[in-house]
Write a protein that holds these residues in place. Structure first.
Motif, PDB file in Angstrom:
ATOM      1  N   THR A 318     -13.018  16.783 -26.585  1.00 52.06           N
ATOM      2  CA  THR A 318     -11.972  15.029 -26.964  1.00 52.06           C
ATOM      3  C   THR A 318     -12.927  13.823 -26.753  1.00 52.06           C
ATOM      4  O   THR A 318     -12.478  13.148 -26.630  1.00 52.06           O
ATOM      5  CB  THR A 318     -11.118  15.595 -25.519  1.00 52.06           C
ATOM      6  OG1 THR A 318     -11.560  16.244 -24.907  1.00 52.06           O
ATOM      7  CG2 THR A 318     -10.342  16.645 -26.625  1.00 52.06           C
ATOM      8  N   GLU A 335     -14.737  15.276 -34.288  1.00 52.58           N
ATOM      9  CA  GLU A 335     -14.499  14.308 -34.941  1.00 52.58           C
ATOM     10  C   GLU A 335     -15.651  14.113 -35.448  1.00 52.58           C
ATOM     11  O   GLU A 335     -15.559  14.267 -37.218  1.00 52.58           O
ATOM     12  CB  GLU A 335     -13.764  13.476 -34.930  1.00 52.58           C
ATOM     13  CG  GLU A 335     -12.123  13.499 -34.504  1.00 52.58           C
ATOM     14  CD  GLU A 335     -11.711  12.148 -34.552  1.00 52.58           C
ATOM     15  OE1 GLU A 335     -10.915  11.892 -34.192  1.00 52.58           O
ATOM     16  OE2 GLU A 335     -12.901  11.307 -33.401  1.00 52.58           O
ATOM     17  N   PRO A 347      -5.232  18.358 -38.602  1.00 48.82           N
ATOM     18  CA  PRO A 347      -3.990  17.738 -38.389  1.00 48.82           C
ATOM     19  C   PRO A 347      -3.052  17.538 -37.325  1.00 48.82           C
ATOM     20  O   PRO A 347      -3.723  17.953 -36.671  1.00 48.82           O
ATOM     21  CB  PRO A 347      -3.189  18.681 -39.426  1.00 48.82           C
ATOM     22  CG  PRO A 347      -3.514  20.089 -38.922  1.00 48.82           C
ATOM     23  CD  PRO A 347      -5.093  20.106 -39.482  1.00 48.82           C
ATOM     24  N   GLU A 348      -2.971  15.994 -37.431  1.00 47.16           N
ATOM     25  CA  GLU A 348      -2.361  15.759 -36.406  1.00 47.16           C
ATOM     26  C   GLU A 348      -0.963  16.494 -35.978  1.00 47.16           C
ATOM     27  O   GLU A 348      -0.771  16.246 -34.988  1.00 47.16           O
ATOM     28  CB  GLU A 348      -1.780  14.096 -36.407  1.00 47.16           C
ATOM     29  CG  GLU A 348      -2.883  13.743 -36.282  1.00 47.16           C
ATOM     30  CD  GLU A 348      -3.878  13.190 -35.199  1.00 47.16           C
ATOM     31  OE1 GLU A 348      -3.519  13.550 -33.959  1.00 47.16           O
ATOM     32  OE2 GLU A 348      -4.753  12.990 -35.572  1.00 47.16           O
ATOM     33  N   SER A 349      -0.453  17.337 -36.290  1.00 44.53           N
ATOM     34  CA  SER A 349       1.111  17.823 -36.767  1.00 44.53           C
ATOM     35  C   SER A 349       0.033  18.837 -35.329  1.00 44.53           C
ATOM     36  O   SER A 349       1.372  19.388 -34.848  1.00 44.53           O
ATOM     37  CB  SER A 349       2.029  18.122 -37.686  1.00 44.53           C
ATOM     38  OG  SER A 349       0.839  19.536 -38.661  1.00 44.53           O
ATOM     39  N   LEU A 351      -1.970  19.161 -33.984  1.00 48.79           N
ATOM     40  CA  LEU A 351      -3.363  18.950 -32.840  1.00 48.79           C
ATOM     41  C   LEU A 351      -1.663  18.057 -31.533  1.00 48.79           C
ATOM     42  O   LEU A 351      -2.408  18.643 -30.127  1.00 48.79           O
ATOM     43  CB  LEU A 351      -3.902  17.318 -32.661  1.00 48.79           C
ATOM     44  CG  LEU A 351      -5.334  17.499 -33.581  1.00 48.79           C
ATOM     45  CD1 LEU A 351      -6.187  16.262 -33.494  1.00 48.79           C
ATOM     46  CD2 LEU A 351      -6.398  19.305 -32.671  1.00 48.79           C
ATOM     47  N   SER A 352      -0.702  18.102 -31.944  1.00 45.59           N
ATOM     48  CA  SER A 352       0.456  17.895 -31.023  1.00 45.59           C
ATOM     49  C   SER A 352       0.750  18.865 -30.372  1.00 45.59           C
ATOM     50  O   SER A 352       1.627  19.163 -29.151  1.00 45.59           O
ATOM     51  CB  SER A 352       1.518  17.025 -31.778  1.00 45.59           C
ATOM     52  OG  SER A 352       1.847  18.296 -32.662  1.00 45.59           O
ATOM     53  N   HIS A 364       8.074  18.640 -39.292  1.00 48.37           N
ATOM     54  CA  HIS A 364       7.102  18.000 -39.809  1.00 48.37           C
ATOM     55  C   HIS A 364       7.539  17.003 -40.385  1.00 48.37           C
ATOM     56  O   HIS A 364       8.985  16.979 -41.318  1.00 48.37           O
ATOM     57  CB  HIS A 364       6.549  18.767 -40.184  1.00 48.37           C
ATOM     58  CG  HIS A 364       5.754  19.945 -39.654  1.00 48.37           C
ATOM     59  ND1 HIS A 364       4.796  19.998 -37.998  1.00 48.37           N
ATOM     60  CD2 HIS A 364       5.567  21.156 -39.884  1.00 48.37           C
ATOM     61  CE1 HIS A 364       4.004  21.087 -38.191  1.00 48.37           C
ATOM     62  NE2 HIS A 364       4.560  21.452 -38.575  1.00 48.37           N
ATOM     63  N   SER A 368       1.539  12.239 -43.332  1.00 48.28           N
ATOM     64  CA  SER A 368      -0.102  11.597 -42.362  1.00 48.28           C
ATOM     65  C   SER A 368      -0.195  12.683 -41.685  1.00 48.28           C
ATOM     66  O   SER A 368      -1.207  12.986 -41.377  1.00 48.28           O
ATOM     67  CB  SER A 368       0.194  10.097 -41.997  1.00 48.28           C
ATOM     68  OG  SER A 368       1.370  10.108 -41.188  1.00 48.28           O
ATOM     69  N   ASP A 369       0.342  13.206 -40.830  1.00 42.32           N
ATOM     70  CA  ASP A 369       0.000  13.714 -39.666  1.00 42.32           C
ATOM     71  C   ASP A 369       0.059  15.539 -40.411  1.00 42.32           C
ATOM     72  O   ASP A 369      -0.788  16.367 -39.599  1.00 42.32           O
ATOM     73  CB  ASP A 369       1.010  13.960 -38.965  1.00 42.32           C
ATOM     74  CG  ASP A 369       2.399  13.014 -38.085  1.00 42.32           C
ATOM     75  OD1 ASP A 369       1.017  12.141 -38.228  1.00 42.32           O
ATOM     76  OD2 ASP A 369       3.048  12.798 -37.846  1.00 42.32           O
TER      77      ASP A 369
END
Length: 975
Positions: A318, A335, A347-349, A351-352, A364, A368-369
């Motif tokens: 991170t 990354e 996907p951001e979804s 990681l959240s 969801h 974009s997530d």
């Protein structure tokens, strides 16, 4: 029911949709009846409509609205995952073999803009989609900005035409037809009327039809019952296959995410209805994807080193490492790694979810997530599977083997920081014991295997593994040079997997269960995975078999130790498996039979079994259940049956474990059971080799020191008050015998002629004997009867004093000699004369008198004479009162007089002469004192004194003794 289905089919056949558009046909069909409120009924009605519509299409053979689509066949799904799983068998069931690539179906050159459907299924899906569009566009309670757009409608219906897309013109026309003209349902036949009522009726079917429409304004929550369960059971298998097909075959991030949500929700429903088999089917499916993902990460780790971490830099996935993206923003190691391999980002979804409650269900909404979900579907699947396992652990049954395989794979990518280490013993300084030869061989095999599956830089398969996540090439040679100093532990995706494990609390899933039935089920799965009940060569030939078996045994051991309250019920599972692997078994080969030990085929597994047995005894020996104690002893006895050629390699661990058991549990050992005999055999086995001998001696010494510390001193007050000083910690009769027996072996070098423990052994032998007498005195003072259990056996005394005298008192080393004579004097002082048979005493006396140290060893002669003086003063009053003993005592006295004469011949200038005079004078003076012996032996004692005095008179050194004797005789005459 069959009759109802026939009625519905006949009803639909009455409609003639020829010449109608799709929306017109749907309006006509819905206008002919009252639409029911149950989603299942609506589902069947739409299916009948689609079937009839498709029949009309086939019979009409319409070609209206044909357009060219020559470029469609060149379109392909951009794959970002290696060999995604797919449905491959003829029955339509999901295939467990997750291999093969998926190519999109070839597009046709011509497309019908009126009836473009390739199957009735496509018409069925679009009919549901159209009904939901109607609800979305004409719901009075929905804000305009939230209504579905044309692009959203087209995207939501992508790929529904047997894997192909419906023409965009067709969907555009349909969208505006519905937007401009609402589909009207019979108003007077509905309870609530209008679009709101239609929305309510289809609320349950919303997620089933398509998960992408905006949420309806109304939700209806109903309590599911037996009928709903039956309906779910009837569709469950087909639903799982359908959803999994989308999850596997689609490369659309949104579709993959929603399909995963569908599988997760299906699992929740299965758990609600108690459908174990279906739940495990879903869980195995998800775990399989996760296993593939973890396996590919392992391959990448061994293929190349991470490209984003400079030597000495930060290793966190991170933190920034100085690399920036096209927008100038700092990139994390993760990354940068993914970008270097042309792998889409996580996907951001997803990681959240790593920063939120693992039990919360994520909704969801932002497309974009979800970017990267298709490429990392295995990671998402793994996270979902572990979440389900944690939340519904009691439902996990058939999926346990797959779950264990996943755990093995996670260990290989360093994603189990708190679980992957094997608990082992350490030395007295806390340093872990060095790895055994068996462990080193196993680790070498694992490394060789990992290197063998990693493709070389020149291999044609180099892109095979990298394409798991993308179709990019491996890092350049310049990038590899940057990473020459890095280790595999720095691989960023491993850190992400580690976060998944931590969020799912995998350690608690495995070890923190208080349900004994569940714990048994988990242990059966673990130990079954450790080694099959039958010697299955297909399983045991796996290069990672031993590596994984050792790890799963460690997990099982931790589960056992963390469930002490149920240990008596759980340990038999271990014992059965251990007996299978350690107990000799008959093997028939070529008409002959021989005994074999199955576990010797896998020596590292066998080593860890031994360690597990020792750890179990250390932690569980104090559990009060008698049956458990018996099982633990049986396990320890199994170790003793192993061939010495094997145990020699692991004696260090056997010795350390046995010493810890002795030190922590000796006060629990029962003389009436096999406790002491078992631990003695184990300690003796460990002491056979130098590596374990030191641990055994330290364990014995620690026990003796602890008991010696517990003995009250003479100034502690009365006996009653001293009971409060932890005096319950003591050795029993068997304990004293075991300690003495082992110490004697250490002292006389019975173990490989090793005499390095000779001197300290004598000290502890003296202590063992002295505090056994002390506890005997305490028992006598307490209830008036001596406790015979506190004494050594008769033969132990003779063996002990003989060994000390021969091995220590006659040694050439002065320190050893001094220690030996001190130990013998301590034994004499602490022993009651009547507790040892007279014959044993005379054996000892003859040994001392007939085999004294050489005259040249003056220090040894001094110590010997001091011991003789102690024996005279201790034994003579008791032994001389029996006339039967006078003859032997006379011979012994004459032998001692000869020793005194030899000492005096050394000359007056020597210390030996002076010490001899002092010792003999003291003996004569004490024996001549009134009260020394008032029985039948008084005259014999006087003769002894005169005999020794005569030797002093020969050299003119009897002055002190003569005056004392004269004074004593004068006092006696006056009386």
């Amino acid at each position: 029911y069959p009759f109802h289905a026939e009625v519905l089919e006949s009803f639909a056949s009455l409609f003639d949709f020829g010449g109608m558009s799709f929306s017109g046909a749907l309006r006509t069909f819905l206008g002919g009846f009252r639409l029911p409120g149950e989603a299942q009924c609506i589902d069947r009605l739409m299916e009948a409509f689609a079937t009839r519509l498709y029949e009309v299409q086939l019979s009409a053979g319409s070609s209206v609205g044909v357009v060219s689509n020559t470029t469609a066949r060149d379109q392909s799904v951009e794959k970002t995952m290696l060999d995604p799983p797919r449905r491959g068998n003829s029955d339509g069931e999901f295939s467990s073999g997750r291999s093969g690539t998926l190519d999109p179906p070839a597009a046709s050159d011509e497309v019908d803009l009126v009836f473009p459907f390739k199957s009735s299924d496509a018409a069925f899906i679009l009919s549901f989609s159209t009904i939901m569009l109607n609800t979305d566009l004409h719901n009075r309670n929905m804000k305009d900005e939230k209504r579905m757009t044309q692009d959203q409608f087209i995207r939501n219906n992508r790929g529904i035409n047997d894997g192909a897309d419906l023409p965009s013109e067709f969907l555009t026309n349909l969208y505006y037809e519905i937007k401009n003209d609402e589909i009207q349902v019979n108003q007077d036949l509905l309870q609530d009327g209008g679009a709101d009522a239609f929305d309510g009726l289809l609320a349950k079917a919303n997620d089933v039809a398509t998960p992408f429409f905006t949420q309806s304004a109304h939700h209806k929550f109903l309590q599911a019952g037996i009928h709903e369960r039956d309906m779910f059971v009837s569709i469950c298998s087909a639903a799982i296959n359908a959803i999994s097909a989308v999850f596997v075959e689609s490369w659309d991030d949104v579709l993959v995410t929603k399909a995963l949500d569908g599988l997760q929700n299906s699992a929740y429903i299965c758990s609600y209805f108690g459908l174990d088999e279906q739940f495990n089917q879903i869980l195995e499916l998800l775990l399989g994807f996760g296993l593939d993902y973890a396996g590919s990460v392992t391959t990448l780790m061994y293929t190349t080193k991470p490209v984003d971490v400079e030597a000495g830099g930060d290793t966190s996935g991170t933190q920034s490492n100085g690399i920036h993206n096209d927008n100038g923003q700092a990139m994390s190691n993760l990354e940068a790694e993914l970008m270097a391999r042309d792998i889409p980002p996580l996907p951001e979804s997803f990681l959240s979810t790593l920063t939120t409650d693992v039990g919360s269900q994520c909704v969801h909404t932002d497309i974009s997530d979800m970017t990267g979900s298709a490429a990392h579907r295995g990671l998402l699947s793994l996270n979902c599977a572990l979440t389900l396992t944690k939340q519904h652990l009691s439902f996990v049954r058939e999926a346990w083997p797959m779950l264990l395989d996943v755990i093995f794979a996670l260990r290989d990518v360093n994603a189990l920081p708190r679980l992957s280490d094997l608990d082992d013993f350490a030395d007295s300084r806390g340093n872990p014991l060095p790895t055994s030869v068996f462990a080193n061989r196993s680790h070498q095999r694992v490394n060789e295997y990992m290197e063998s599956i990693a493709p070389s830089e020149k291999s044609s398969n180099a892109g095979f593994f990298s394409s798991f996540f993308g179709f990019g090439q491996s890092p350049s040679s310049q990038e590899k040079e940057v990473n020459d100093g890095n280790t595999q532990k720095l691989f960023p995706l491993s850190e992400t997997l580690q976060q998944v494990v931590q969020c799912a609390q995998l350690d608690k899933i495995i070890m923190k269960t208080n349900d004994v039935a569940m714990a048994k089920r988990i242990l059966f799965a673990m130990l079954g995975s450790m080694f099959p009940d039958e010697d299955d060569e297909d399983i045991t030939s796996d290069p990672l078999f031993e590596h994984n078996s050792v790890f799963v045994l460690e997990l099982a051991a931790r589960l056992l130790i963390s469930n002490r309250a149920h240990a008596a019920e759980l340990y038999p599972i271990f014992l059965t498996k251990f007996q299978q692997l350690i107990s000799p078994q008959i093997e028939e080969t070529d008409g002959s039979s021989k005994n074999i030990i199955l576990g010797l085929k896998f020596p590292y597994i066998l080593e860890r079994i031994v360690v597990t047995i020792l750890r179990a005894c250390i932690h569980l020996f104090d559990v009060p259940e008698v049956c458990l104690r018996d099982q633990l002893n049986r396990s320890l006895n199994l170790i003793a049956t192993l061939p010495s050629s094997y145990t020699k390699a692991i004696n260090e661990r056997i010795g350390c474990g046995a010493a810890i058991i002795l030190r922590g549990c000796f006060y629990l050992f029962d003389d009436s059971s096999d406790d002491w005999s078992t631990i003695k055999g184990l300690l003796d086995l460990a002491a056979q080799d130098k590596s374990g001998r030191g641990f055994v001696f330290d364990g014995i010494a620690s026990v003796i020191d602890s008991i010696d510390y517990a003995i009250p001193s003479a100034g502690d007050g009365d006996m009653e008050n001293s009971d409060e000083n932890k005096n319950d910690v003591q050795l029993s009769k068997c304990g004293v015998e075991v300690m003495a027996s082992l110490l004697l072996k250490f002292m006389d070098g019975s173990y490989e002629d090793d005499v390095s423990f000779k001197v300290p052994s004598m000290t502890y032998i003296n202590k063992v004997y002295s505090f056994s007498q002390h506890f005997s005195d305490r028992a006598l003072a307490g209830d008036g009867s001596a406790n015979s259990n506190a004494h050594l056996q008769e033969n132990e005394f003779v063996t002990m004093v003989t060994a000390i005298y021969n091995d220590a008192c006659l040694a050439k080393d002065g320190a050893t000699v001094k220690k030996g004579f001190e130990s013998l004097q301590g034994l004499v002082l602490s022993t009651k004369v009547e507790s040892i048979p007279v014959a044993n005493w005379f054996t000892f006396l003859d040994l001392v008198a007939t085999n004294p140290p050489g005259i040249t060893s003056q220090e040894a002669r001094v110590c010997s004479l001091s011991l003789i003086g102690r024996l005279f003063l201790t034994l003579m009053p008791e032994l001389s009162n029996q006339k039967d003993n006078w003859s032997q005592l006379e011979d012994w006295t004459i032998s001692v007089a000869s020793i005194v004469s030899d000492n005096l011949q050394a000359g007056r200038a020597t210390s030996l002469f002076e010490t001899t005079v002092q010792t003999v004078t003291n003996i004569v003076n004490v024996m001549s004192m009134s009260g020394f012996n008032e029985g039948e032996g008084v005259n014999f004692c006087a003769w002894v004194g005169e005999t020794l005095l005569f030797e002093l008179e020969k050299v003119g050194a009897c002055g002190g003794a003569t005056s004392m004797i004269a004074a004593t005789r004068g006092n006696n005459n006056s009386k």
